[in-house]
Design a protein around this motif. Structure first.
Motif: not given
Length: 584
Positions: A389-390, A393-394, A550
């Motif tokens: 997930d991280e 996301k990034w 965002s």
DNA sequence: TTTAGGATGAAGTCAAGC
DNA sequence: GCTTGACTTCATCCTAAA
């Protein structure tokens, strides 16, 4: 087709309607003779009452007999006197129309420009000032009424117009009055205590003026489309799945022909870009303003190793598109082969998500390292999910054992199709921000590639919201010479990046860099267009700040502080179309 | 003053399941 | 058809360090 010549497509467009005049002259009476900015008197087209004025109560009865209320008639007579029946009738008709439906009074053919009216451009509000001044000279006794008419014509209520005139004084210009009303409206909208007595502060004047332009543009659009637009703001533009637009290099033949709406046909060609996943109704509005052209939604993951879901509204041909060569790497591993060594099998990503303006912190990557280093083999599913997930996301990539890291700026440059070190020299934060706000060059170039055969001798480009020059680089990489480029970009850092690129690539043309689209008016556009014969292409991707998912604070849609600059793109494009039509 | 880090969800799409 | 959950998203604001 030569770069300076205009295409034939636009010749069948009716450019001759006195659009601006029709907007301004809402009056229904033929007795109203007004002077417009170009100095030509305009006579209204409605029915007039030219009969000599009867005396006393017969005047009242006369108008009451026509269906007006006694109160309204009395007010009109009080303003003009019994003898001035023309003005009385004009006022009564106006008030009556406003009470029923203000919009209904604007059913006029609203062509985008007035080719016979020198200087009558939508953005030029000095015209409106002179409009008021001229009225004053012609008919000083009805100055207040005319100003009220101008204001209600813009969509304000009679009450708002009356209060504004009362508070600002009869000597105030229409612009000052609209500024005052906007200040009050904005204060009400934001629930801010903004006393009506307080004159708008000078540093707010331009913003409010822009909002006025926006309101006028909306009305102009509504008038152009008539009743078709009523209640359709919520209409959803559906995103295609897969998001491949009218074709991508691997599937180029999805659509090669389309019938552009008449108003969309060039010259000039135009190309507008923004985020695909905007709030509901945004793309419907954008499409309506941009001449009803259907957006082409494309995800740049079909062009490179990173997703970038964008909508493009343009009037370019669709056939014979070709991609930039060499083709960019298409997967994460192709783009970053060194990551393959450390990439865990349970991270199944092959494409990166959208490259944004911020990156993950070192602390986050450290937390991820600690979360997985205790496990010899595969970490538990829960840990995997957290890490994935991280990473999604990034946009983290694997750069060592149990070690993920955000992309470096030059890696982002490569993914977006910019030359290596294109943004080098500015701060790291600025590099990410500028790159995150830019075009994906390969995607844009694919759409613009059809111009190469049309403009073998070069192109004159108006680049709005240029950023770090994505459009310029796309055209350059396509082999289309840049003859004259007017590049408008607010950020001095970005302007320096484009200027540096221009000099390093030994461009033979001329680069004119400006800083504010809001100050680009008809005069300055005419100056540049007279200098080199008009623009062949108008490109722009207006700010997405208030559209992007965002943004947790101000996702306000097209009415947002930055994203409302879309209306400046339309305004400027419309001006260019008008000027080019006039000059041909 | 500049720069970077860290905390801060909602809104929308899409696919799967019923 | 509807519901549900997974997934994605050109960001902003505040604070601390340089």
């Amino acid at each position: 087709m030569d770069g300076n010549t205009s295409g034939e497509d636009g010749n069948d467009i009716d450019w001759n309607t006195e659009d601006e005049l029709e907007i301004d002259n809402f009056t229904l009476s033929s007795s109203s003779s007004l002077t417009v900015p170009g100095g030509e008197p305009v006579v209204g087209c409605g029915e007039s009452s030219s009969s000599p004025g009867p005396s006393n109560s017969k005047v009242v009865d006369h108008f009451i007999g026509m269906g007006f209320s006694g109160k309204m008639v009395a007010k009109a007579i009080q303003e003009h006197g019994e003898e001035n029946t023309d003005s009385i009738l004009e006022t009564l008709l106006t008030y009556s129309a406003l009470e029923s439906s203000p919009q209904a009074q604007q059913q006029v053919d609203c062509n985008p420009c007035s080719s016979d009216n020198e200087g009558s451009f939508l953005d030029d509000f000095s015209d409106m000032d002179s409009f008021s001044d001229n009225e004053e000279i012609i008919n000083p006794t009805s100055e207040k009424e005319k100003k009220m008419l101008s204001l209600v014509n813009m969509g304000y209520t009679v009450e708002e117009a009356s209060i504004a005139i009362e508070r600002c004084g009869l000597d105030s210009t229409v612009v000052e009055l609209t500024d005052f009303i906007f200040a009050a409206q904005m204060a009400r909208a934001e629930d801010v205590n903004f006393p009506l007595e307080e004159k708008p502060r000078p540093n707010h004047a331009y913003k409010k003026r822009k909002l006025l332009e926006y309101e006028m543009l909306k009305k102009k659009r509504q008038m152009r489309l008539g009743n078709q637009t009523t209640g359709e703001d919520d209409e959803t533009v559906h995103l295609p799945n897969p998001m491949v637009g009218f074709g991508i290099p691997s599937e180029p033949c999805l659509k090669t022909q389309r019938n552009l709406p008449e108003g969309a046909r060039g010259p000039p060609y135009f190309y507008y870009e923004n985020v695909a996943l905007a709030p509901k109704g945004v793309w419907t509005t954008i499409s309506r303003f941009l001449y009803d052209v259907q957006p082409e939604f494309v995800d740049s993951k079909y062009f490179c190793a990173a997703a970038r879901k964008r909508g493009y509204v343009h009037n370019l041909p669709l056939d014979n598109r070709f991609p930039l060569i060499p083709l960019p790497p298409n997967t994460i591993h192709e783009a970053f082969p060194l990551t393959r060594k450390w990439w865990p099998s349970w991270d199944t990503r092959t494409k990166l998500n959208c490259l944004q303006t911020c990156i993950a912190s070192a602390k986050l990557t450290e937390r991820i390292r600690k979360a997985i280093e205790d496990y010899d083999g595969e970490p538990p599913l829960g840990v995997q999910k957290y890490v994935l997930d991280e990473c999604r996301k990034w946009n983290l990539v694997w750069v060592g054992r149990n070690k993920v890291a955000p992309l470096e700026p030059d890696e982002v440059e490569m993914l977006l199709g910019f030359p290596k070190n294109h943004t080098r020299g500015i701060s790291r934060t600025d590099r990410y921000k500028s790159l995150g706000n830019s075009f994906q060059v390969d995607t844009v170039a694919y759409h613009l590639s059809v111009l190469r055969e049309m403009f073998p001798n070069g192109i004159n480009l108006l680049s709005l919201f240029s950023g770090i020059g994505g459009a310029e680089i796309a055209l350059h990489r396509l082999g289309i010479p840049l003859k004259n480029v007017v590049s408008v970009e607010k950020s001095a850092v970005n302007r320096s990046v484009v200027r540096s690129w221009w000099e390093q690539t030994n461009q033979r043309g001329n680069l004119y860099d400006l800083d504010d689209v809001q100050q680009l008016n008809g005069d300055s556009l005419e100056h540049y267009m007279n200098l080199f014969g008009g623009f062949d292409l108008v490109v722009g991707g207006s700010p997405c700040n208030n559209l992007a998912g965002s943004n947790r604070h101000h996702r306000d849609g097209l009415e947002g502080k930055e994203s409302s600059l879309f209306y400046d793109y339309f305004r400027i494009l419309d001006l260019v179309k008008c000027i080019m039509s006039k000059n041909n």
